[in-house]
Design a protein around this motif. Sequence first.
Motif: not given
Length: 443
Positions: A327, A280, A104, A99, A106
């Motif tokens: 995300s 997330r 992005k 990140r 997940f």
Amino acid sequence: MSINSTSFKGNSKLENVLIIGNGGRENSLAWAIQKNELVKKVYLIPGNAGSERINKCERISIDINNKNELIKKLDLLKINLIVIGPEVPLANGLADFLRKKDYKVFGPGKDGARLEYSKSWAKEFMRDANIPTAKFWKVNSLEEATKIIYSLSIPLVVKADGLASGKGVFIPNSKDECLKAAESIFNGKFGNSGNVVVLEEKIQGPEVSVFALCDGEKYILLPTAQDHKRLNDKDRGPNTGGMGAYSPTPLLTQDSLDTIVKEIIEPTINELKKRNIDYRGVIYFGLMITDVGAKVIEYNCRFGDPECQTMMPLMDQSFVSLLEKCSMGKLTGKEKINTSDKVSGCVIATSKGYPNEYNTGFPIKIGKIDTTDCQIFDSGTSLNEDGELLTDGGRVLSIVCQDKDFDMAFEKAYKNLKEINFDGIYFRNDIGHQVRENFSQEN
Ligand code: AMP
Ligand code: GLY
């Protein structure tokens, strides 16, 4: 940790998706993700021998711990979304690292993964948020454990605090067995994961798995599922990672699910927010339905395996967009998960000896498979130089089928299993017995 980024690499694109992990779970995620026409390519690091049988999928051989190489590769491949499958990289902070590089991702950061990698932390979290769970005692030494075990009159289970590949839970039958379990943990059976031991009140009831996709603020629920943790028919034998599953489970009516949302799911998400944890990813609620209602047995910070293989074929092509929204922190919470109106069942074929020692490298022979609404997701396989499929793990193959009802779905799964063979193949014959009307088990 709060996530500041609003400008992600490949902001609104979904062309190239990367999945980290090497099990049946990751192959089933790849299978569901590639259904979306926006997705051109799904990469798996490292994946397994079954990954490249899936449309659009390619394996990448790279060490995820070599951070420079990893980022170079991700940039080169123009990765738009990263899905992290297993708990270990999540607990090691891989999502935080990626990140920070504006990907992005997940999968929760290290702070959220703590729900799984520290059982004592998770129990204190639940106590603080008033979430129903078994009573517990966190102990730091064998002396402390001895005192508690012999002063209580209720049956206990004994758990290593940290990650232990699903093997860190003991269900003893006596106080002496309890003590032995605590002793083996403190003596290093699970390394540093056993520096702390959690003693828990033993509770009873059927277990179900509930999954919430979260974007840090909002969440949506996936279909419910039930795993089969014990090795042998009739839920006997040692605990395993999971021998089969089915979804959705009629054990949870809409009413009971509404209560679970109110008493467990929303308080969990609110407590994460209160602690400034921007989660997330998926929260896996392992629940036990007791006489006094559902209680949390454990949290996991990832999809369940084999629940994931079971649920993924029920998803339509919008599934990957939901992961992407999570995300980016962009769920509305009103999204509908579009699922097939069929039900799904999964049976796992394992190597002889699993969950203890087992041998690998046996050729896998697959005969005539009924492929209508049936998938075989490799869990632990490899290829030899001649391209022959070999066993390469304790859990080898996940056989998943969908149909109008569970009798039909499992009939197909077991018919297909008859066409699969390898030295030492083992599977349970009664997966889904809870929901198969035509199932009768003698003795
Ligand atoms: P866990 O790894 O925490 O999910 O535990 C593995 C399995 O042990 C669970 O699926 C349950 O079957 C059993 N178990 C864990 N905690 C308890 C408990 N407090 N009471 C009864 N059984 C438990
Ligand atoms: N199916 C249990 C787990 O993934 O932990």
